[in-house]
Scaffold this motif. Structure first.
Motif, PDB file in Angstrom:
ATOM      1  N   GLU A 100       0.838  -1.197   0.000  1.00  0.00           N
ATOM      2  CA  GLU A 100       0.000   0.000   0.000  1.00  0.00           C
ATOM      3  C   GLU A 100       0.875   1.249   0.000  1.00  0.00           C
ATOM      4  O   GLU A 100       0.590   2.227  -0.664  1.00  0.00           O
ATOM      5  N   LYS A 101       1.952   1.173   0.783  1.00  0.00           N
ATOM      6  CA  LYS A 101       2.839   2.333   0.835  1.00  0.00           C
ATOM      7  C   LYS A 101       3.457   2.580  -0.529  1.00  0.00           C
ATOM      8  O   LYS A 101       3.533   3.704  -1.007  1.00  0.00           O
ATOM      9  N   GLU A 102       3.923   1.494  -1.129  1.00  0.00           N
ATOM     10  CA  GLU A 102       4.646   1.614  -2.394  1.00  0.00           C
ATOM     11  C   GLU A 102       3.744   2.119  -3.504  1.00  0.00           C
ATOM     12  O   GLU A 102       4.125   2.919  -4.334  1.00  0.00           O
ATOM     13  N   MET A 103       2.494   1.639  -3.561  1.00  0.00           N
ATOM     14  CA  MET A 103       1.603   2.018  -4.642  1.00  0.00           C
ATOM     15  C   MET A 103       1.019   3.394  -4.455  1.00  0.00           C
ATOM     16  O   MET A 103       0.490   3.963  -5.372  1.00  0.00           O
ATOM     17  N   GLY A 104       1.078   3.933  -3.258  1.00  0.00           N
ATOM     18  CA  GLY A 104       0.518   5.253  -3.048  1.00  0.00           C
ATOM     19  C   GLY A 104      -0.902   5.212  -2.530  1.00  0.00           C
ATOM     20  O   GLY A 104      -1.454   6.246  -2.171  1.00  0.00           O
ATOM     21  N   THR A 105      -1.512   4.016  -2.470  1.00  0.00           N
ATOM     22  CA  THR A 105      -2.886   3.963  -1.972  1.00  0.00           C
ATOM     23  C   THR A 105      -2.922   4.242  -0.469  1.00  0.00           C
ATOM     24  O   THR A 105      -3.949   4.675   0.058  1.00  0.00           O
ATOM     25  N   GLU A 114      -1.597   6.632   1.047  1.00  0.00           N
ATOM     26  CA  GLU A 114      -1.879   8.061   1.210  1.00  0.00           C
ATOM     27  C   GLU A 114      -3.364   8.312   1.265  1.00  0.00           C
ATOM     28  O   GLU A 114      -3.868   9.036   2.101  1.00  0.00           O
ATOM     29  N   LEU A 159       2.844  10.439   6.545  1.00  0.00           N
ATOM     30  CA  LEU A 159       3.807   9.882   5.613  1.00  0.00           C
ATOM     31  C   LEU A 159       5.224   9.991   6.139  1.00  0.00           C
ATOM     32  O   LEU A 159       6.121   9.326   5.689  1.00  0.00           O
TER      33      LEU A 159
END
Lengths: 304, 368, 247
Positions: free
Chosen positions: B198-203, B205, B367
């Motif tokens: 989730e962190k990597e994909m930006g979701t 956020e 973040l």
């Protein structure tokens, strides 16, 4: 009460070596369509992240809808809509599944707020069983906008929603934003495209963490110091070189099919310039006065 | 050719500028060599054994002295009856018992032969075989020492009984070990990857900027893997019972209860890893490298922990799979009840709570 | 009549039933700045891939730098430069290391590499940054460096895929100065962009819609043809009627 207020916000990265946001202050009124205009690295995303409570600024204060971004972050997170820079919805869920997920996340359903998103949703509805990852760039943006709106936010933050999208889809997107504004939602958009600036109520020009100017697009162009001219001839590249060499010219740069230029000390030397250019072989050179665009203002402000 | 050289040069730049990968490239082999070479050994020394001496005569004393003198054993004799021996085995305090019957000396002198009973804990068949071999050698040495000039040799025959695993099958040893390894790796790795994704994909956020409490993000990530791991567990047990013919001797509910606890422990380790990594790749590396090596080496199913140098034994105490392995062995192989595993259960519970607490504290609400 | 650097005749690419590129035919000449425009999903990327030797066409003909795309894709790759927005330079290598790497890959001799690296660094004014990691450079400088590296081996043609996305207006123009310089030296520049004013900087433009080239001419002529005041209007006119919007 203003919908968004930033006061002396400073944000640095890498132990203070990178100043992403350098003492920024501005405010946005309710139901205003506000544009943050600047290139990559200007600080737009950092400002958005401070306002959406995802980052803590090094110093300064900010409020959204009256709530402080540090102390009342939970309240803010419940009432804003956010569309981050890249596509951040679930690629392996369908359009329908994404919308239902986000609706449930905010404690609502698509039906409840259908009127609000109808205009946009209708365009993607035919694809509702398609996985989000397989949509085109323009469709993805529309889906992301729906998911950001689904809970009827009071303030909408859109970080570069039109980047990488072609000119036609961009136009459509901005038309959707105008209609949303009419529903009373405050919208803060960032974009590197200068031509989109004129579509906003007010804009802030930002570069390297500093605000260059904040006002309505009209007032900013009116504030352009001196007169701007457009120069045109057959061979643009050679024209540019020759014009640059002319001493009375303050600045000249390419601008589409014309060159935009300003004279030193605003002294109009059009006749002298034309003679010089004719001498250099540009028989068809012509000069005319033009009104500056936002891009011209940005360039001027950058060079100061 | 030159192009190849240019490319290779570039690759070296990439490698040397990536500190983390460098650490793993050199650090892991060095750690492995040191661990395997110095610490881990299949030779078993100083095993605690019990000698029950019903004879209390000259011969038995001599035999006991020899056993005690051996570097392989530490003798604790004192128990008087069989039940106490069983208890000692159940608690895992000893791995071997030697019982010298009455009239040991008389039997040797008058009948030229005698017996000695040897009972070994065969839940780890390798250790059991090794230890009984040591004893057999000591007995036969003693036997030779008694009859240098005899025409008819004395014979002292060890009667060997293997507890818990008479056929000396490997499965009782490695199935619990594999269970620990698999559950640990899968839960830790999958949970950490799912959260970091989730962190990597930006979701992440978008999720954070919503009224959804972050703690529920964690819980909702853990639940699918909890359920899947239980299914995994069922499959492993079915396979071991029906394909490997390894019956479950103890209480099934106890087994599942303990396993669920261990799954939760592994999930919490996955959570901690997810709070300190930012990419799926590094989450996977941390889970595999950080957990696989200690789990494999320090759980005790490949190499007995008791035979490692003290620092490693201390270290093995913080490897959760070590405690789970004991629980599984006790319940599944030895058929024991909760009283035998309460200590290990308590330790695992404590670890889980600590890890959960830490990961919740570390979980970033923002973040940065 | 000079030899065209790119010549295509009914070039087509199909993926199953889907026709990504539909019989496009055009020519480009040395020193020409050719703008390759189209909406997302119109087929620009697929077409460019075929011209770069990265993908074999389904039917039709094409030669690039004199080489047939079916038979000599490897020779084509040696004679072109390429710069995409997503990636061009290695962030964890320094400016000099990047230049040397690409020069080496393009097969330049050791002496040429030394000479050209120094010349490039001087031309871009990066003397102080020669040993800095590319990751620390501002975006605009990265793009300018990437372009210069893409033509370090003096290819006949350089393909630029949205090279100025997100860059500030001043740097954008500096970038186009580099493009003009290259074109003056005889390099053909094949560029795609979403900035309509950049379309004006090109000698000729083609606009792809639904896999076909629906318009191709100088900017001035296109505006006349569509009675438009700007390239923006021309594009809007054509792209609006596009049926395809999937990527």
């Amino acid at each position: 009460m203003d919908a968004i207020v930033l006061s002396n916000i400073i944000k640095t990265y890498n132990k203070g070596t990178v100043k992403a946001v350098n003492d920024v202050s501005l405010s946005v009124s309710k139901a205003e369509l506000f544009g943050l205009i600047g290139p990559d690295g200007a600080g737009k995303t950092s400002i958005f992240r401070v306002l959406t409570t995802l980052l803590l600024a090094d110093s300064g204060t900010a409020t959204v809808d009256g709530y402080d971004v540090v102390k009342d972050y939970k309240a803010i997170r419940g009432c804003i809509g956010y569309m981050p820079g890249r596509f951040s919805l679930y690629q392996d869920l369908t359009v329908e599944e994404n919308i239902n997920f986000f609706a449930t996340l905010f404690g609502t359903t698509l039906q409840e707020n259908y009127e609000l998103v109808k205009d946009i949703y209708i365009q993607i509805e035919p694809f509702k069983h398609r996985r989000a990852g397989q949509l085109s760039g323009g469709m993805k943006q529309k889906l992301a906008l729906c998911c950001a709106l689904i809970h009827k936010p009071t303030v909408l933050f859109l970080d570069e929603p039109t980047t990488g999208v072609d000119a036609v889809s961009r136009k459509e997107f901005w038309e959707m934003l105008k209609r949303l504004k009419e529903q009373g939602i405050t919208i803060m958009v960032s974009t590197p495209y200068m031509d989109e600036a004129t579509l906003c109520d007010r804009i802030a020009l930002i570069q390297e963490g500093k605000i260059l100017s904040v006002d309505t697009p009209e007032k900013i162009t009116e504030a352009y110091p001196g007169q701007l001219y457009a120069l045109k001839a057959g061979a643009t590249s050679k024209l540019l070189k020759d014009a640059r060499a002319y001493p009375a010219i303050e600045d000249v740069y390419a601008f589409g099919e014309y060159l935009h230029m300003a004279f030193k000390d605003n002294k109009n030397d059009s006749q002298g310039l034309l003679k010089y250019l004719h001498g250099k072989g540009h028989a068809d050179a012509e000069i005319k006065e033009v009104k500056p665009t936002i891009e011209d203002c940005f360039i001027r402000l950058l060079k100061q | 050719m030159k192009q190849l050289y240019t490319f290779v040069k570039k690759e070296f730049y990439h490698v040397f500028r990536d500190r983390k990968t460098l650490l793993m490239l050199f650090g892991v082999p060095i750690a492995q060599i040191i661990l395997f070479g110095f610490a881990l050994t299949n030779e078993i020394k100083g095993s605690k054994i019990i000698v029950v001496d019903y004879a209390k005569d000259v011969a038995s004393q001599q035999l006991i002295t020899r056993i005690g003198a051996s570097k392989y054993f530490e003798v604790e004799k004192s128990f008087a009856d069989h039940n106490q021996i069983e208890d000692a085995f159940k608690q895992g305090k000893i791995k071997l018992a030697v019982i010298i019957p009455q009239n040991f000396n008389d039997d040797i002198l008058h009948f030229n032969k005698a017996q000695v009973q040897v009972i070994a804990d065969a839940s780890d068949p390798n250790t059991a075989t090794t230890l009984t071999n040591y004893i057999t050698n000591i007995v036969s040495d003693y036997q030779s020492s008694l009859t240098p000039n005899q025409k008819i040799p004395y014979r002292i025959v060890p009667q060997i009984r293997m507890l818990y695993n008479p056929e000396l099958k490997g499965a009782p040893n490695f199935v619990p070990g594999v269970m620990a390894l698999v559950l640990m790796l899968v839960c830790t790795m999958m949970t950490s990857i799912a959260i970091v994704r989730e962190k990597e994909m930006g979701t992440m956020e978008v999720l954070l900027v919503s009224p959804f409490k972050p703690v529920f993000v964690i819980i909702s990530k853990a639940i699918p893997y909890l359920l899947l791991s239980i299914i995994n567990l069922i499959i492993i047990l079915l396979l071991s019972v029906f394909v490997l013919n390894l019956p479950i001797k103890g209480n099934i509910f106890l087994l599942f209860g303990a396993s669920t606890l261990f799954i939760l422990t592994s999930l919490s380790i996955g959570l901690i890893i997810s709070t300190v990594t930012t990419s799926q790749q590094s989450a996977m590396m941390a889970s595999l490298m950080g957990m696989m090596l200690p789990t494999m080496l320090l759980t005790g199913f490949m190499f007995p922990v008791e035979n490692m140098p003290v620092p490693l034994q201390v270290l093995s105490n913080i490897v959760p799979s070590r405690w789970y392995y004991i629980i599984i062995k006790n319940v599944m192989i030895k058929g024991l009840g909760f009283s035998a595993i309460w200590k290990e259960t308590l330790i695992l519970t404590g670890m889980t709570l600590l890890l959960l607490g830490l990961s919740l504290r570390n979980f970033k609400n923002r973040l940065a | 009549m000079t030899e065209p650097v790119i010549k295509t005749e009914k070039l087509t690419k199909r993926f199953g039933d889907f026709i990504a590129v539909n019989e496009i035919s055009f020519e480009t000449y040395p020193g020409e700045i050719f703008g390759f425009l189209g909406a997302n999903g119109a087929g620009k990327t697929t077409a460019m891939r075929m011209l770069c030797g990265l993908s074999i066409p389904t039917s039709g003909k094409a030669t690039v730098a004199g080489f047939d795309v079916y038979r000599y894709p490897e020779k084509i790759k040696k004679n072109i430069g390429y710069m995409s927005q997503k990636f061009s330079l290695y962030e964890d290598l320094t400016v000099t290391e990047n230049i040397r790497f690409y020069a080496g890959i393009y097969g330049l001799s050791d002496r040429d590499i030394k000479e050209k690296s120094a010349a490039l660094i001087n031309q871009l004014g990066l003397q102080n940054e020669a040993k800095t990691l590319v990751a620390s450079l501002p975006l605009g400088w990265k793009q300018k460096l990437a372009f210069s590296v893409a033509i370090i081996h003096q290819p006949k043609i350089v393909f630029l895929d949205e090279p100025t996305g997100g860059v500030d207006p001043v740097t954008r123009r500096q970038f186009w100065d580099l493009i003009y310089d290259a074109a003056d030296k005889g390099v053909t520049v094949f560029v795609t962009t979403h900035y309509m004013d950049e379309a004006e900087y090109c000698n000729r433009i083609s606009i792809m819609v639904d896999g076909r080239i629906d318009a191709m001419d100088t900017p001035a002529n296109l505006k006349k043809q569509f009675s438009a005041n700007s390239m923006d209007e021309v594009f809007y006119h054509l792209a609006r009627s596009a049926k395809r919007s999937a990527d």
